[in-house]
Design a protein around this motif. Structure first.
Motif, PDB file in Angstrom:
ATOM      1  N   SER A  99     -67.657  71.382  44.248  1.00 27.79           N
ATOM      2  CA  SER A  99     -67.057  70.957  45.514  1.00 27.79           C
ATOM      3  C   SER A  99     -67.865  71.475  46.701  1.00 27.79           C
ATOM      4  O   SER A  99     -67.937  70.837  47.748  1.00 27.79           O
ATOM      5  N   LEU A 100     -68.493  72.626  46.522  1.00 27.97           N
ATOM      6  CA  LEU A 100     -69.322  73.193  47.593  1.00 27.97           C
ATOM      7  C   LEU A 100     -70.505  72.276  47.880  1.00 27.97           C
ATOM      8  O   LEU A 100     -70.804  71.955  49.037  1.00 27.97           O
ATOM      9  N   ARG A 135     -62.586  72.278  52.028  1.00 25.56           N
ATOM     10  CA  ARG A 135     -63.856  72.809  52.562  1.00 25.56           C
ATOM     11  C   ARG A 135     -64.269  72.129  53.855  1.00 25.56           C
ATOM     12  O   ARG A 135     -64.839  72.755  54.743  1.00 25.56           O
ATOM     13  N   LEU A 136     -64.002  70.820  53.942  1.00 29.64           N
ATOM     14  CA  LEU A 136     -64.422  70.076  55.136  1.00 29.64           C
ATOM     15  C   LEU A 136     -63.401  70.181  56.258  1.00 29.64           C
ATOM     16  O   LEU A 136     -63.678  69.779  57.389  1.00 29.64           O
ATOM     17  N   GLY A 137     -62.219  70.689  55.933  1.00 32.68           N
ATOM     18  CA  GLY A 137     -61.153  70.734  56.942  1.00 32.68           C
ATOM     19  C   GLY A 137     -60.690  69.329  57.314  1.00 32.68           C
ATOM     20  O   GLY A 137     -60.178  69.095  58.406  1.00 32.68           O
ATOM     21  N   GLN A 138     -60.888  68.375  56.402  1.00 35.05           N
ATOM     22  CA  GLN A 138     -60.470  66.992  56.671  1.00 35.05           C
ATOM     23  C   GLN A 138     -59.141  66.699  55.986  1.00 35.05           C
ATOM     24  O   GLN A 138     -58.716  67.410  55.089  1.00 35.05           O
ATOM     25  N   ALA A 139     -58.524  65.587  56.396  1.00 33.45           N
ATOM     26  CA  ALA A 139     -57.256  65.189  55.791  1.00 33.45           C
ATOM     27  C   ALA A 139     -57.476  64.889  54.308  1.00 33.45           C
ATOM     28  O   ALA A 139     -58.454  64.259  53.938  1.00 33.45           O
ATOM     29  N   ALA A 212     -78.984  78.847  45.644  1.00 34.02           N
ATOM     30  CA  ALA A 212     -78.902  78.695  44.196  1.00 34.02           C
ATOM     31  C   ALA A 212     -77.941  79.697  43.559  1.00 34.02           C
ATOM     32  O   ALA A 212     -77.374  79.443  42.499  1.00 34.02           O
ATOM     33  N   ASP A 213     -77.734  80.849  44.198  1.00 38.62           N
ATOM     34  CA  ASP A 213     -76.850  81.840  43.573  1.00 38.62           C
ATOM     35  C   ASP A 213     -75.363  81.501  43.756  1.00 38.62           C
ATOM     36  O   ASP A 213     -74.494  82.240  43.305  1.00 38.62           O
ATOM     37  N   GLN A 214     -75.075  80.389  44.437  1.00 43.16           N
ATOM     38  CA  GLN A 214     -73.663  80.005  44.589  1.00 43.16           C
ATOM     39  C   GLN A 214     -73.240  78.894  43.635  1.00 43.16           C
ATOM     40  O   GLN A 214     -72.119  78.397  43.704  1.00 43.16           O
ATOM     41  N   VAL A 215     -74.149  78.472  42.764  1.00 39.69           N
ATOM     42  CA  VAL A 215     -73.827  77.385  41.829  1.00 39.69           C
ATOM     43  C   VAL A 215     -74.286  77.745  40.418  1.00 39.69           C
ATOM     44  O   VAL A 215     -74.925  78.772  40.199  1.00 39.69           O
ATOM     45  N   GLY A 216     -73.951  76.863  39.492  1.00 37.76           N
ATOM     46  CA  GLY A 216     -74.446  77.008  38.126  1.00 37.76           C
ATOM     47  C   GLY A 216     -73.720  78.077  37.343  1.00 37.76           C
ATOM     48  O   GLY A 216     -72.733  78.658  37.808  1.00 37.76           O
ATOM     49  N   LEU A 217     -74.243  78.323  36.154  1.00 41.39           N
ATOM     50  CA  LEU A 217     -73.575  79.257  35.248  1.00 41.39           C
ATOM     51  C   LEU A 217     -73.463  80.654  35.827  1.00 41.39           C
ATOM     52  O   LEU A 217     -72.498  81.376  35.569  1.00 41.39           O
TER      53      LEU A 217
END
Ligand SMILES: Cc1cc2nc3c(=O)[nH]c(=O)nc-3n(C[C@H](O)[C@H](O)[C@H](O)COP(=O)(O)OP(=O)(O)OC[C@H]3O[C@@H](n4cnc5c(N)ncnc54)[C@H](O)[C@@H]3O)c2cc1C
Lengths: 259, 316
Positions: A99-100, A135-139, A212-217
């Motif tokens: 989602s990020l 995350r987007l602050g959208q409806a 890169a350290d915010q995704v993956g395994l």
């Protein structure tokens, strides 16, 4: 109107799915990939809304190389262009990481609507649209069985256990659609040929702008400790109806204390 | 003992059965506190206390009902910070999973959905790939957010002292962007909700038409259960899509699942395979649904099902 439609490649539902014993992720290499069936409804809805507003429809997917087949299918149905986020570092990403990345792509490009299928047939979590909206602050306009856009207002029917809720918001918004909201079109021969020439932008993680350290395994917020095949169900009793089939079942239900 | 937050599911103050299941489960993990949001929230306190909630956080404000999903997530965000609970448990329903999703993003914590069991050390068990694989996992970052499937725990009362704390909540802009303008009730029958029901009776293509579903409904009513349908039946328009069981429909895990005139395609089994008892009625002895049957009858559903209904009524 600028519409994003997010699609995912999933294992064919007829295929036997398995987890990779080494990293405990879904083994996607050994099975045929198909477009997540519920995403076809999202594409159709995006195309219809695009046609009604002379808008633009952009397909977004995140996934391995192989996922480009899925992108082609969406383009063949009629989408104008595609963005394919493809990076080895993404392997094993959980819903938070997915989602990020999607929210970053959608947010940076300023879409009026981002449309999703309500669930993927492999993970079946049904959480990505809500996470992206947060995350987007959208409806968040999810589980839509009907979508109407009028000017800068979008109205949906949120399908629920009790029936439905009518939910309204101003654009931009994040939508997910349920099965049977529409009748997804089949790609025509002309569509398939045209899809070959439509622009597909391939982005690495760095190009998206997510570290890169915010995704993956390495970044998962939950970990599989173990998995095993479910024990097979004990073989049951099967009888042929000889005019007393209903009574036989009633006896079984009685023995199990249901009646 | 560590505090476990349980988001209570209610409709206008009437607590749903799944919440009592979650409170029962929470007692084996720590000290349960219930969180209840929306109009009628205050009137749930006694019922929650009876099932072991030691504290009930009440956010009773009609404004919170004006927006889907997001307000409950905001209430939980505001509680998790100051209370640092050991875990947050939410019912694994469409709304519940979305609330959990938003919460997990806001508190940057791991999320496990569709758990069928949670152990004392917060290891969660999930049944995936249509019930063919059992997975155990744990949240490794932040406060575990776990959604638990209805019918995973048998609810047991355990009344005790309970404190009520009223909350005042101010919604963020993002949470109030979507506005519910109208609620339309389409469910006119008094049957239990499909996802929560202890008994589900489903019909498929073999039912032959919308009219044929009367036979299915009669059995469901005799057993006090919900009605389900295969995709062949919902595709044909014989029964509303909300009642579809399977891969692209609802996942159910009742005590008793009755499948009549359903062949048992892998996508249908994906939604019902974890039911405790499965009873099958199908005229084709080769139908794959018999592979998961605890008790099956090879026969015509139009003679077997009405006879069964009559027998159930007689024995009650
Ligand atoms: C991506 C994808 C997702 C899907 N998702 C779902 C889903 O969520 N749920 C779902 O159910 N399906 C789903 N399907 C469809 C699934 O593959 C099957 O087509 C569907 O489940 C078949 O429904 P059925 O068993 O009612 O019909 P059929 O397969 O036609 O079976 C009818 C059965 O009724 C029996 N029968 C007929 N007459 C009688 C009688 N008088 N008495 C007793 N028995 C009788 C027949 O012997 C037969 O076994 C999905 C498919 C795909 C590709």
């Amino acid at each position: 109107m600028k519409i994003a439609v997010c699609v995912k490649q999933v294992p064919d539902t007829w295929a036997q799915k398995r987890l990779d014993p080494d990293d405990k992720t879904l083994d996607r290499e050994s099975v045929d990939g198909v477009i997540n069936e519920l995403d076809e409804y999202a594409i159709e809805e995006a195309l219809q809304l695009g046609e009604a507003t002379s808008g633009e429809v952009v397909v977004i997917t995140m996934g391995p190389d192989k996922a480009s087949e899925t992108v082609r299918k969406a383009l063949a149905m009629g989408a104008d262009s595609a963005i394919h986020v493809c990076d080895a570092a993404l392997h094993g990403s959980d819903a938070l990481a997915t989602s990020l990345v999607l929210a970053k792509v959608i947010g940076d490009r300023g879409f009026d609507l981002a449309i999703f299928g309500s669930e993927s047939t492999d993970a079946r979590m049904s959480v990505i649209p809500a996470m992206v909206a947060e995350r987007l602050g959208q409806a968040q306009l999810t589980f839509a069985g009907k979508v109407d856009v009028e000017g800068s207002t979008v109205k949906i029917r949120r399908i629920a256990e009790h029936g439905y809720d009518e939910v309204t918001a101003s654009l931009p918004a994040v939508i997910s659609v349920v099965e049977k909201i529409n009748e997804p079109r089949y790609p025509s021969f002309k569509g398939i040929m045209a899809a070959k020439k439509k622009p597909v932008e391939r982005l690495t993680l760095a190009e998206v702008g997510v570290p890169a350290d915010q995704v993956g395994l390495a970044a998962v917020a939950s970990a599989v400790e173990s998995f095993e095949s479910a024990p097979p169900r004990a073989a049951g009793t099967v009888v042929t109806d000889e005019g007393d089939g209903g009574v036989k079942i009633a006896e079984y239900l009685s023995s199990q204390k249901f009646i | 003992m560590a505090e476990i937050l349980v988001l209570a599911d209610h409709s206008g103050g009437e607590v749903k059965k799944v919440t009592l299941e979650l409170l029962t489960l929470a007692r084996s993990l720590g000290e349960p506190s219930a969180v209840v949001v929306g109009a009628g929230a205050g009137s749930t306190v006694d019922a929650l206390a009876e099932y072991g909630a030691r504290r009930v956080y009440v956010a009773e404000d009609a404004e919170l009902d004006r927006h889907p999903v997001a307000p409950a997530a905001e209430v939980l965000v505001q509680l998790v910070g100051p209370h640092s609970p050991a875990a947050v448990l939410i019912a694994s329903t469409a709304d519940g999973k979305e609330i959990a999703a938003r919460l997990a993003v806001r508190i940057d914590s791991g999320l496990i959905t569709d758990a069928v069991q949670v152990d004392a050390d917060l290891t969660a068990t999930q049944s995936i790939f249509g019930g063919s694989v059992i997975v155990k996992s744990r949240v490794t970052r932040g406060t575990p957010v776990i959604t638990v499937r209805p019918n995973s725990t048998a609810p047991e009362a355990a009344a005790g002292p309970c404190e009520r704390e009223d909350l005042s909540i101010s919604l963020s802009d993002g949470a109030s962007r979507a506005v519910i303008t109208n609620r339309v009730e389409e469910k006119h029958d008094a049957r239990p909700e499909l996802a929560e029901a202890a008994v589900v009776v489903s019909g498929g293509r073999g039912v032959g038409g919308a009219d044929g579903f009367k036979v299915i409904e009669a059995l469901a009513d005799a057993l006090g259960g919900a009605v389900g349908a295969s995709r062949a039946a919902t595709d044909a328009g014989w029964y509303p899509h909300q009642y579809q069981v399977g891969q692209t429909g609802k996942t159910v895990s009742p005590q008793l699942y009755v499948a009549a005139g359903i062949s048992g395609a892998i996508q249908h089994r994906a939604g019902m395979q974890t039911s405790k008892n499965i009873v099958v009625i199908n005229k084709d002895p080769e139908a794959p649904i018999f592979e998961v049957a605890d008790f099956g009858v090879v026969g015509d559903l139009f003679s077997v099902v009405p006879q069964l209904t009559e027998e159930v009524v007689k024995r009650k």
